[in-house]
Design an enzyme around this catalytic site. Structure first.
Site, PDB file in Angstrom:
ATOM      1  N   ASP A  81      37.356  42.840  35.834  1.00  0.00           N
ATOM      2  CA  ASP A  81      37.852  43.812  34.872  1.00  0.00           C
ATOM      3  C   ASP A  81      36.806  43.989  33.781  1.00  0.00           C
ATOM      4  OD1 ASP A  81      39.476  45.602  33.617  1.00  0.00           O
ATOM      5  OD2 ASP A  81      41.030  44.160  33.033  1.00  0.00           O
ATOM      6  N   HIS A  82      36.940  45.030  32.994  1.00  0.00           N
ATOM      7  CA  HIS A  82      35.984  45.275  31.918  1.00  0.00           C
ATOM      8  C   HIS A  82      36.273  44.347  30.740  1.00  0.00           C
ATOM      9  CE1 HIS A  82      34.630  48.761  34.132  1.00  0.00           C
ATOM     10  NE2 HIS A  82      35.852  49.258  34.132  1.00  0.00           N
ATOM     11  N   PRO A  83      35.242  43.852  30.066  1.00  0.00           N
ATOM     12  CA  PRO A  83      35.466  42.996  28.896  1.00  0.00           C
ATOM     13  C   PRO A  83      36.088  43.786  27.757  1.00  0.00           C
ATOM     14  CG  PRO A  83      33.135  43.534  29.106  1.00  0.00           C
ATOM     15  CD  PRO A  83      33.809  44.058  30.333  1.00  0.00           C
TER      16      PRO A  83
ATOM     17  N   ALA B 246      32.870  44.337  37.180  1.00  0.00           N
ATOM     18  CA  ALA B 246      33.443  45.679  37.058  1.00  0.00           C
ATOM     19  C   ALA B 246      32.518  46.641  36.322  1.00  0.00           C
ATOM     20  CB  ALA B 246      34.788  45.596  36.337  1.00  0.00           C
ATOM     21  N   ASP B 247      31.654  46.106  35.457  1.00  0.00           N
ATOM     22  CA  ASP B 247      30.763  46.967  34.674  1.00  0.00           C
ATOM     23  C   ASP B 247      29.554  47.443  35.466  1.00  0.00           C
ATOM     24  OD1 ASP B 247      32.296  46.757  32.346  1.00  0.00           O
ATOM     25  OD2 ASP B 247      31.345  44.888  31.789  1.00  0.00           O
TER      26      ASP B 247
END
Length: 627
Positions: free
Chosen positions: A265-267, A275-276
């Site tokens: 997931d994105h931070p 994810a980035d």
């Protein structure tokens, strides 16, 4: 009820005095069914924290998430005196817990216990607070169970996938052996169907052409052109399709939840996760493939106004499809429709670079300048106008980000707003990036819940695919364009790979220097929400490395043919649109009650596999759809 709880606390204190340890007491307490029912139900990424208080005052519990950069501790709950109180804590990131004496005046709450912990999912943690601990300003954290790491399902699931991959690869190889089906080279515009039309293709000596025999040029002209091509139809670079397909499949896996893991997931704001990487990689490989598109048009003698028409048409279609996908979540309210998006970012990036290429593109034969002293740098020196323009666009991004006045917010602010900096700039989320989007598009037409809205408690909308970030994504795509020029102007495998790796070192060093190889302490942190300069440089570094590895494994050593990622790479637009449109439909989606990580991981893998199978079916039927 209150008397009962006090009796339990007094009994616990008596047991401690009698020599029974805190650990034994906690285990006995937790093992009783009645006590378990009193506890809140655990969900994903949660653990229990029980405060056993025997002091004569209420305790104030504050917490600070490791990801909340320059934040003050946040009040969580009040622990009553003489009680055993259980609450849930998040296990995604590390947390600092503060216990304070509740001063009735509210002016001098004294912190008497502080500790930091990365809690384990479904863990059962206890803190015993007595007068002695309070006077000593000390407390100890006990864990009375030993749950398996939440990441353990990844090992099992991806181990099983590896076995299935090997079996599937064997099946595909056998299928190819008996059916003699071949992959199409989508980097060659002669073979890519356009205008969203599906065409039946027939196999020819040089690849594929449509059944009407219209393959763009007579056979003798095709042969003449191939003599000067470093990437003819007999030398199809499957690594490019595989790169695109791999990026797309990881993107879909992430969009379908990624098993609920934080690294899929994105931070919340600064940082870099798996994810980035995928969106920037897709932008990068789009630039790589653009070399072949414009080279093909140039070789066929397509006039510039026709090139301009094709670029505009493709950009408009991509933007329109992106807008349509933004309305996939419910009834369309035109007053609140989101305008930016993933395909919109692709559209604008492609449009700007396409216009630059139309004005300045040149494609010479690889050996034309080999006798010049500057020949080792011909992939750069021959394209200096493009370099100047692209660097100018990147400089405009930096200047707007750091120098544009943004109302009541400090100029150059690039923080998340909200709780950041003690809440001084609460409504300044994303600084100039959000300011430009709000001024141009309006608050109602950009993404309303950016990634920092939970941890930083932000309320200001910010769109990660907004206007300002498009400028830096253009430069990232230009770096992909540069990687494609290396393929066109250097024939040897070693010369290509060495140059890619040199670019990886250069971009990685620039990005690492700007962020000081840290998450929050650099001059320009890694930030996907802003598409910061350090972010595009670091993701470009990984893209050059990945492209080098895939090229060596697939096109040079031929150890692997790119299966199964090569299939979605051939129909990337169809797969991306379908995964978004059918997100809420069975068998892609169904309700699950209180799922754990392994449930979500299997579901994300299943959902992603559906679109790999669709891509393979399209490949088998030789259906390739492009704009």
């Amino acid at each position: 009820m209150k008397a009962c709880e006090e009796l339990i606390v007094i009994l616990g204190l008596a047991l401690r005095i009698s020599g029974l340890s805190d650990l034994v007491f906690a285990k006995e307490y937790s093992s009783k069914a009645g006590n378990l029912k009193k506890r809140p139900e655990l969900r994903l990424d949660e653990a229990w924290l029980t405060i056993n208080s025997t002091v004569n005052f209420n305790i104030l519990l504050f917490s600070l998430n490791d990801q909340c950069w320059k934040c003050n501790p946040v009040f969580v709950d009040t622990i009553p005196m003489h009680s055993i109180y259980t609450l849930k804590v998040n296990t995604t990131y590390g947390t600092t817990i503060y216990l304070k004496e509740n001063d009735l005046t509210g002016k001098a709450d004294e912190t008497f216990c502080t500790f930091h912990k990365k809690f384990t999912e479904t863990g059962d943690y206890w803190i015993f607070v007595t007068n002695q601990e309070f006077l000593n300003h000390d407390c100890s954290l006990l864990q009375i169970n030993d749950p398996l790491p939440a990441e353990m399902p990844i090992l099992y699931v991806f181990g099983g996938l590896l076995v299935l991959w090997i079996i599937g690869d064997m099946i595909v190889r056998l299928d190819r052996k008996y059916n003699k089906s071949q992959s199409i080279n989508i980097t060659d515009p002669e073979n890519a169907p356009r205008n969203l039309r599906m065409k039946s293709l027939r196999q020819t000596a040089n690849g594929f052409s449509d059944m009407n025999g219209q393959n763009g040029l007579p056979n003798d002209q095709n042969d003449a052109h191939q003599r000067y091509s470093t990437h003819n139809k007999r030398e199809r670079l499957k690594s490019l399709d595989t790169f695109r397909g791999l990026s797309l499949m990881i993107m879909i896996f992430v969009n379908y939840g990624g098993g609920g893991y934080w690294f899929f997931d994105h931070p919340p704001w600064n940082g870099l996760t798996v994810a980035d990487l995928v969106f920037p990689w897709f932008v990068f490989i789009m630039g790589t493939a653009m070399n072949y598109s414009f080279r093909g048009m140039k070789k066929r003698g397509v006039p510039r106004y026709r090139m301009l028409y094709k670029v505009l048409r493709r950009a408009i279609l991509l933007f329109f499809i992106g807008i349509v996908l933004n309305t996939n979540w419910g009834p369309v309210d035109l007053k609140n429709i989101r305008i930016p998006g993933v395909l919109q970012r692709f559209s604008l990036t492609y449009l700007v670079l396409g216009l630059i290429e139309i004005c300045f593109c040149r494609y010479d034969t690889p050996d034309k300048y080999q006798d010049r002293c500057w020949s080792p740098l011909r992939d750069i020196l021959l394209f200096l106008p493009q370099w100047f323009l692209s660097l100018g666009i990147l400089a405009a991004y930096v200047c707007l980000t750091l120098l544009l006045p943004i109302g009541d917010c400090p100029t150059g602010y690039i923080g998340p707003g909200g709780l950041h900096d003690g809440g001084q700039f609460y409504n300044c989320t994303a600084g100039a990036a959000a300011y430009i989007d709000i001024m141009v598009l309006g608050k109602n037409h950009i993404y309303g819940k950016p990634t920092p809205h939970i941890i930083y408690q932000t309320t200001t909308p910010h769109d990660p695919e907004g206007i300002l970030g498009t400028l830096s994504s253009i430069f990232l795509c230009f770096l992909g364009l540069q990687s494609g020029r290396i393929l066109l102007y250097y024939v040897g495998h070693a010369s290509r790979v060495v140059r890619w790796l040199i670019w990886a070192v250069i971009t990685g060093a620039i990005g690492g220097t700007l962020c000081k190889f840290s998450i929050n302490d650099g001059w320009i942190p890694l930030n996907k929400n802003l598409w910061s300069v350090s972010f595009i440089m670091v993701t470009a570094c990984f893209a050059f490395i990945l492209l080098s590895l895939l090229y060596l494994i697939i096109d040079v050593a031929k150890i692997w043919d790119g299966t199964p990622f090569i299939f979605p790479g051939m129909n990337s637009l169809v797969v991306y649109v379908c995964h978004d449109v059918f997100y809420r439909f069975f068998p892609v989606n169904w309700a699950m009650e209180n799922p754990m990580h392994w449930h979500l991981l299997l579901k994300a893998v299943w959902d992603t596999a559906i679109w790999v199978v669709l891509a393979y079916i399209l490949y088998r039927k030789r259906i390739f759809i492009a704009l």
